[in-house]
Design a protein around this motif. Sequence first.
Motif, PDB file in Angstrom:
ATOM      1  N   GLY A   1       0.825  -1.210   0.000  1.00  0.00           N
ATOM      2  CA  GLY A   1       0.000   0.000   0.000  1.00  0.00           C
ATOM      3  C   GLY A   1       0.855   1.254   0.000  1.00  0.00           C
ATOM      4  O   GLY A   1       0.595   2.202  -0.746  1.00  0.00           O
ATOM      5  N   ARG A   2       1.893   1.246   0.830  1.00  0.00           N
ATOM      6  CA  ARG A   2       2.800   2.397   0.856  1.00  0.00           C
ATOM      7  C   ARG A   2       3.527   2.536  -0.473  1.00  0.00           C
ATOM      8  O   ARG A   2       3.693   3.637  -0.997  1.00  0.00           O
ATOM      9  CB  ARG A   2       3.811   2.233   1.992  1.00  0.00           C
ATOM     10  CG  ARG A   2       3.208   2.430   3.358  1.00  0.00           C
ATOM     11  CD  ARG A   2       4.201   2.117   4.449  1.00  0.00           C
ATOM     12  NE  ARG A   2       3.680   2.465   5.761  1.00  0.00           N
ATOM     13  CZ  ARG A   2       4.297   2.183   6.889  1.00  0.00           C
ATOM     14  NH1 ARG A   2       5.465   1.558   6.880  1.00  0.00           N
ATOM     15  NH2 ARG A   2       3.757   2.529   8.041  1.00  0.00           N
ATOM     16  N   GLY A   3       3.983   1.412  -1.034  1.00  0.00           N
ATOM     17  CA  GLY A   3       4.666   1.460  -2.320  1.00  0.00           C
ATOM     18  C   GLY A   3       3.750   1.959  -3.429  1.00  0.00           C
ATOM     19  O   GLY A   3       4.169   2.715  -4.300  1.00  0.00           O
ATOM     20  N   ALA A   4       2.485   1.528  -3.391  1.00  0.00           N
ATOM     21  CA  ALA A   4       1.523   1.988  -4.397  1.00  0.00           C
ATOM     22  C   ALA A   4       1.259   3.486  -4.274  1.00  0.00           C
ATOM     23  O   ALA A   4       0.879   4.129  -5.252  1.00  0.00           O
ATOM     24  CB  ALA A   4       0.218   1.212  -4.282  1.00  0.00           C
ATOM     25  N   MET A   5       1.461   4.030  -3.067  1.00  0.00           N
ATOM     26  CA  MET A   5       1.326   5.476  -2.883  1.00  0.00           C
ATOM     27  C   MET A   5       2.653   6.183  -3.187  1.00  0.00           C
ATOM     28  O   MET A   5       2.806   7.364  -2.887  1.00  0.00           O
ATOM     29  CB  MET A   5       0.905   5.798  -1.448  1.00  0.00           C
ATOM     30  CG  MET A   5      -0.455   5.212  -1.072  1.00  0.00           C
ATOM     31  SD  MET A   5      -1.800   5.860  -2.049  1.00  0.00           S
ATOM     32  CE  MET A   5      -1.873   7.518  -1.426  1.00  0.00           C
ATOM     33  N   LEU A   6       3.616   5.432  -3.743  1.00  0.00           N
ATOM     34  CA  LEU A   6       4.937   5.927  -4.146  1.00  0.00           C
ATOM     35  C   LEU A   6       5.762   6.360  -2.930  1.00  0.00           C
ATOM     36  O   LEU A   6       6.632   7.228  -3.039  1.00  0.00           O
ATOM     37  CB  LEU A   6       4.832   7.072  -5.161  1.00  0.00           C
ATOM     38  CG  LEU A   6       3.850   6.865  -6.318  1.00  0.00           C
ATOM     39  CD1 LEU A   6       3.894   8.052  -7.267  1.00  0.00           C
ATOM     40  CD2 LEU A   6       4.107   5.575  -7.045  1.00  0.00           C
ATOM     41  N   LYS A   7       5.478   5.757  -1.782  1.00  0.00           N
ATOM     42  CA  LYS A   7       6.194   6.089  -0.546  1.00  0.00           C
ATOM     43  C   LYS A   7       7.065   4.915  -0.116  1.00  0.00           C
ATOM     44  O   LYS A   7       6.856   3.777  -0.523  1.00  0.00           O
ATOM     45  CB  LYS A   7       5.194   6.422   0.576  1.00  0.00           C
ATOM     46  CG  LYS A   7       4.369   7.661   0.315  1.00  0.00           C
ATOM     47  CD  LYS A   7       5.222   8.894   0.265  1.00  0.00           C
ATOM     48  CE  LYS A   7       4.388  10.144   0.039  1.00  0.00           C
ATOM     49  NZ  LYS A   7       5.239  11.321  -0.143  1.00  0.00           N
ATOM     50  N   CYS A   8       8.009   5.192   0.750  1.00  0.00           N
ATOM     51  CA  CYS A   8       8.903   4.175   1.287  1.00  0.00           C
ATOM     52  C   CYS A   8       8.098   3.081   1.990  1.00  0.00           C
ATOM     53  O   CYS A   8       7.240   3.384   2.812  1.00  0.00           O
ATOM     54  CB  CYS A   8       9.861   4.844   2.269  1.00  0.00           C
ATOM     55  SG  CYS A   8      10.801   3.702   3.291  1.00  0.00           S
TER      56      CYS A   8
ATOM     57  N   GLY B   1       6.915   4.897   5.168  1.00  0.00           N
ATOM     58  CA  GLY B   1       5.708   5.474   4.597  1.00  0.00           C
ATOM     59  C   GLY B   1       5.768   6.983   4.425  1.00  0.00           C
ATOM     60  O   GLY B   1       4.766   7.602   4.089  1.00  0.00           O
ATOM     61  N   LYS B   2       6.949   7.578   4.650  1.00  0.00           N
ATOM     62  CA  LYS B   2       7.062   9.036   4.567  1.00  0.00           C
ATOM     63  C   LYS B   2       7.889   9.484   3.377  1.00  0.00           C
ATOM     64  O   LYS B   2       7.470  10.338   2.605  1.00  0.00           O
ATOM     65  CB  LYS B   2       7.678   9.576   5.858  1.00  0.00           C
ATOM     66  CG  LYS B   2       6.791   9.357   7.062  1.00  0.00           C
ATOM     67  CD  LYS B   2       7.497   9.789   8.335  1.00  0.00           C
ATOM     68  CE  LYS B   2       6.615   9.452   9.545  1.00  0.00           C
ATOM     69  NZ  LYS B   2       7.349   9.488  10.790  1.00  0.00           N
ATOM     70  N   GLY B   3       9.075   8.917   3.224  1.00  0.00           N
ATOM     71  CA  GLY B   3       9.959   9.330   2.142  1.00  0.00           C
ATOM     72  C   GLY B   3       9.478   8.829   0.795  1.00  0.00           C
ATOM     73  O   GLY B   3       8.738   7.848   0.707  1.00  0.00           O
TER      74      GLY B   3
ATOM     75  N   LYS C   1      12.237   5.917 -11.836  1.00  0.00           N
ATOM     76  CA  LYS C   1      13.555   5.607 -11.282  1.00  0.00           C
ATOM     77  C   LYS C   1      13.443   5.549  -9.767  1.00  0.00           C
ATOM     78  O   LYS C   1      13.170   6.563  -9.113  1.00  0.00           O
ATOM     79  CB  LYS C   1      14.551   6.683 -11.706  1.00  0.00           C
ATOM     80  CG  LYS C   1      15.886   6.628 -10.997  1.00  0.00           C
ATOM     81  CD  LYS C   1      16.833   5.690 -11.693  1.00  0.00           C
ATOM     82  CE  LYS C   1      18.232   5.794 -11.105  1.00  0.00           C
ATOM     83  NZ  LYS C   1      18.540   4.743 -10.171  1.00  0.00           N
ATOM     84  N   ALA C   2      13.657   4.339  -9.215  1.00  0.00           N
ATOM     85  CA  ALA C   2      13.613   4.199  -7.761  1.00  0.00           C
ATOM     86  C   ALA C   2      14.783   4.943  -7.146  1.00  0.00           C
ATOM     87  O   ALA C   2      15.895   4.934  -7.686  1.00  0.00           O
ATOM     88  CB  ALA C   2      13.661   2.724  -7.375  1.00  0.00           C
ATOM     89  N   ALA C   3      14.537   5.594  -6.028  1.00  0.00           N
ATOM     90  CA  ALA C   3      15.609   6.277  -5.296  1.00  0.00           C
ATOM     91  C   ALA C   3      16.577   5.241  -4.741  1.00  0.00           C
ATOM     92  O   ALA C   3      16.204   4.095  -4.495  1.00  0.00           O
ATOM     93  CB  ALA C   3      15.013   7.105  -4.165  1.00  0.00           C
TER      94      ALA C   3
ATOM     95  N   SER D   1      13.821   9.838   4.022  1.00  0.00           N
ATOM     96  CA  SER D   1      13.346  10.016   5.399  1.00  0.00           C
ATOM     97  C   SER D   1      14.044   9.069   6.380  1.00  0.00           C
ATOM     98  O   SER D   1      14.566   9.505   7.399  1.00  0.00           O
ATOM     99  CB  SER D   1      11.837   9.794   5.444  1.00  0.00           C
ATOM    100  OG  SER D   1      11.351   9.973   6.748  1.00  0.00           O
ATOM    101  N   CYS D   2      14.053   7.755   6.075  1.00  0.00           N
ATOM    102  CA  CYS D   2      14.605   6.791   7.039  1.00  0.00           C
ATOM    103  C   CYS D   2      15.910   6.165   6.562  1.00  0.00           C
ATOM    104  O   CYS D   2      16.558   5.447   7.324  1.00  0.00           O
ATOM    105  CB  CYS D   2      13.585   5.688   7.323  1.00  0.00           C
ATOM    106  SG  CYS D   2      13.292   4.563   5.949  1.00  0.00           S
ATOM    107  N   GLY D   3      16.304   6.379   5.315  1.00  0.00           N
ATOM    108  CA  GLY D   3      17.573   5.873   4.822  1.00  0.00           C
ATOM    109  C   GLY D   3      17.538   4.440   4.321  1.00  0.00           C
ATOM    110  O   GLY D   3      18.581   3.889   3.968  1.00  0.00           O
TER     111      GLY D   3
END
Length: 142
Positions: free
Chosen positions: A20-27, A31-33, A41-43, A48-50
């Motif tokens: 769910g977090r990945g689908a929202m394009l978040k870490c 779930g923040k970064g 392109k994946a970071a 946020s958490c490294g």
Amino acid sequence: MSTTEFNSDDHKRSVPQAMGRGAMLKCPKCGKGSLFAKYLKAADHCPSCGEAFFHHRADDAPPYFTMLLIGHLVFPGIFLVERHYQPPMWLHFSVWIPLLIVLCLALLPVVKGAIIAMQWALRMHGFETTEPVTSGTTDGEN
Ligand SMILES: [Zn+2]
């Protein structure tokens, strides 16, 4: 190599929550970064958490699942419109092709984010080795 232990927050990784977090394009971890540095392109790391993302192996899975989903959503509509209204071919092409392109471009990063997050939650492709607690030495690093 001996057994590797992980920090307590790394023991349980919920696949549905991570996807769910990945689908929202978040870490998937915090779930923040942002999971992505650019459109697809994946970071390398979560800002946020490294958490490291560079070793993901999404490969061809995101386009495959995107086409599968879009095909099942759009093609029944195409067949229904053709069966009931029989519009001219130019109208079909001018409506459905732009719709397919827009939907694919919109859904592709969502699916890729979910797949990278699933790999993270299942500790696939290097995601299992993050933050070992009992590492007396740095062996295992290449
Ligand atoms: Zn994070």
